[in-house]
Each structure stands twice: as structure tokens, then as C-alpha cells.
Design an enzyme around this catalytic site. Structure first.
Site, PDB file in Angstrom:
ATOM      1  N   SER A   1       0.856  -1.191   0.000  1.00  0.00           N
ATOM      2  CA  SER A   1       0.000   0.000   0.000  1.00  0.00           C
ATOM      3  C   SER A   1       0.891   1.240   0.000  1.00  0.00           C
ATOM      4  O   SER A   1       2.045   1.186  -0.411  1.00  0.00           O
ATOM      5  CB  SER A   1      -0.935  -0.020   1.221  1.00  0.00           C
ATOM      6  OG  SER A   1      -0.182  -0.029   2.419  1.00  0.00           O
TER       7      SER A   1
ATOM      8  N   LYS B   1      -4.369   2.111  -4.358  1.00  0.00           N
ATOM      9  CA  LYS B   1      -3.808   1.657  -3.077  1.00  0.00           C
ATOM     10  C   LYS B   1      -4.851   1.758  -1.962  1.00  0.00           C
ATOM     11  O   LYS B   1      -4.864   0.932  -1.045  1.00  0.00           O
ATOM     12  CB  LYS B   1      -2.560   2.466  -2.720  1.00  0.00           C
ATOM     13  CG  LYS B   1      -1.422   2.350  -3.740  1.00  0.00           C
ATOM     14  CD  LYS B   1      -0.746   0.994  -3.721  1.00  0.00           C
ATOM     15  CE  LYS B   1       0.477   0.966  -4.631  1.00  0.00           C
ATOM     16  NZ  LYS B   1       1.153  -0.326  -4.643  1.00  0.00           N
TER      17      LYS B   1
END
Ligand code: HXC
Length: 267
Positions: free
Chosen positions: A146, A164
């Protein structure tokens, strides 16, 4: 050496985008900790170089050419891992694409391309790996990459920021659904990692190197090894009770950015 040579002994891991950057950093750390690897990437030449290096350090790895935008490719990677090694214990959905372009100038296809690689590719990795991860005798691990920019917005990278953020949501959902299958799902949020294409492209080529460095409390860019160490921890027995977490590895940048020190002159 940061972990013992047997920290991941017996485990088999797929790493997408494993031919370079953070993916290859994870591959080297995993090999050093005893894991057997399947490295997937679009770039066959890069993959072969990576495999050679892993073998040179005494590790075991095979390459599968694949594009994570294509579910059949991802399914083939998983099938090859199980066919070759008899198990799959870890899936690292690391492959990503990103470039800087203001949202107002971003073509629909530019948006779609990054969403396809980052978000759809991550789901494909999870979906294809689920049956094998469920069977892992170690308790399966699914890790996606992420960014701390996902939830705060990412001017210049609307596509990657949104992808993300989607990945973070996906991981939280999978944690709830797959915990009963023994699968630990987590994200790792790298900060600016100096030895990567991403930092070169997003910061250095854009003339933002010094500006970015000044925003990092620890005063330096990270290394791919820093991200790899977090991944080894999560995939080892030591990480067995960690699920649904977002492990931030950014030299404190996120906190530095959120809490600027404002000096007020004395009257
Ligand atoms: C504007 C761009 C562009 C750019 C591509 N496009 N690059 N638009 N600025 N710099 C547009 C194209 O014009 C096209 O839209 C669409 O995006 C698809 O481009 P292609 O080149 O056809 O795509 P493809 O060959 O599939 O390549 C995918 C890619 C490429 C994402 C564009 O850069 C790639 O393969 N990247 C992988 C490596 C990478 O990106 N690493 C960085 C990840 S780092 P049109 O409309 O013209 O058809 C990361 C985190 C960074 O994610 C963190 C930093 C701290």
C-alpha cells in the site's frame, strides 16, 4: 543478516514484480531466510537476472513470465508454484505501475492502466492464491503493498492513490473473510525507498529529491531491504498473530508530514 537462516524454512512464496525493486529486495531476504520462490514479472530478461542472483546466494527460485492484469496469467503462476514445490504459503502482491500526471490531464486509459495493475492485479493474486494459501501448513500469508498516500490523497498520482486505497479496503475485507482459513492478510506501506524505479520517477526525475528528503524525520530514503524485513517478519512464525494490519515503513515521514513544528516568535 537480520533474520535467522530458517525463519521462512519450508515456505514457498510467490512474489509478483519480483524481478526488481522492492519485489526483488523481498525475494533476496526470503531466500536468505530459507523460502523457495516463484518470481513473476512481465519482463523475462529481468526475471532471469533475478533468478541467477538468488541462485548465486544459494537460494531456490523459478521464474514465470506474467502480467498481473491478466487473471489467467496469475492463475498460471499459482499453478506453477504448487506444481513445482507442492505448496504455496505466501503470496506477495507487489507488482505496481505508477507515473506522475495531474488528474485533469490523465487519459482514461492511463487511469485504467494503473487501476488494472495495482488494484485488479492485487485482487487476482488473492483470488488465485486462496485455495493454496488455505492449505498452507504454516497458515497462509497474503501481503499487498500500500502507501501512506492512499488515504490522504496523492496529488499527481490520483490513479495509484485510489488503487492503493482500494487495496487497503480489500485487505481488511479479506482479513475478515479468510481469517477462518488461517490466512493472514496485511499490507506494507513503504515510504520513499531510494533504490527503486518509483522514487526515481516520482521524486528524482521530477526534481523533488531534496524536498522529499526534508520531509523524512529519519533524514534518509529507505532501502528495499527495509521493506523486505517487514515482509519476512509478517510471513514468519513471529508474525502469526498479525492480520489486517498496515505496516508503515517510512522513516517517520507520515508523522512528520502530519505534524509540522510551527515556531511562534516570543512577543
Ligand atoms: C501520462 C502516461 C504516462 C506518463 C503512461 N501513460 N505513462 N500518461 N504520463 N508518464 C499513459 C499512456 O499514454 C497510455 O494512455 C496509458 O498510460 C498506458 O500506457 P502504456 O505505456 O501503454 O502502458 P504499459 O506499457 O502497459 O505500461 C504500464 C505503465 C508503465 C504503468 C505505464 O510505466 C509500467 O510498466 N510501469 C511499471 C513500473 C513502474 O511503474 N514502477 C513504479 C511503481 S512505483 P493513452 O491514453 O495514451 O493510451 C509505485 C510507488 C511509487 O507504484 C512510490 C513513490 C514513493
Amino acid at each position: 543478516m537480520t533474520f535467522t537462516e530458517d525463519a521462512l524454512k519450508g515456505r514457498v512464496a510467490v512474489i509478483t514484480g519480483g524481478g526488481g525493486g522492492i519485489g526483488f529486495g523481498i525475494a533476496k531476504a526470503f531466500a536468505a531466510a530459507g523460502a523457495r520462490l516463484v518470481l513473476a514479472s512481465r519482463n523475462e530478461e529481468r526475471l532471469q537476472g533475478a533468478i541467477k542472483e538468488i541462485e548465486g546466494m544459494g537460494g531456490e527460485a523459478i521464474a514465470v513470465q506474467a502480467d498481473v492484469r491478466n487473471y489467467d496469467d496469475v492463475a498460471r503462476v499459482v499453478k506453477t508454484a504448487v506444481g513445482t514445490y507442492g505448496t504455496l504459503d505466501v503470496m506477495i502482491a507487489n507488482a505496481a505501475g505508477n507515473f506522475v500526471v495531474p488528474a485533469a490531464e490523465m487519459s482514461p486509459n492511463a487511469w485504467k492502466t494503473v487501476i488494472d495493475i495495482d488494484l485488479n492485479g492485487t485482487f487476482y493474486c488473492a483470488r488465485a492464491a486462496h485455495p493454496a494459501l488455505k492449505d498452507s501448513k504454516f497458515g497462509g500469508r497474503f501481503i499487498a503493498i500500500s502507501t501512506t498516500r492512499a488515504l490522504e490523497g496523492w496529488p499527481g498520482c490520483a490513479h495509484a492513490g485510489a488503487a492503493k486505497a482500494g487495496i487497503m479496503s480489500l485487505i481488511r475485507t479479506l482479513t475478515g473473510e479468510w481469517g477462518k482459513d488461517g490466512i493472514r492478510c496485511n499490507t506494507i506501506a513503504p515510504g520513499a525507498i531510494g533504490d527503486t524505479e518509483g522514487v526515481k520517477r516520482i521524486y528524482e526525475d521530477a526534481g523533488r529529491r531534496e524536498h522529499e528528503l526534508s520531509s523524512i524525520p529519519l533524514g534518509e530514503f529507505g532501502k528495499t531491504a527495509d521493506i523486505a524485513n517487514a515482509a519476512v517478519f509478517l510471513c514468519s512464525d513471529a508474525g502469526a498473530y498479525v492480520a489486517g494490519a498496515d505496516i508503515v515503513v517510512d522513516g517517520g515521514r507520515n508523522r512528520g508530514r502530519a505534524s509540522p513544528i510551527v515556531t511562534v516568535p516570543n512577543k
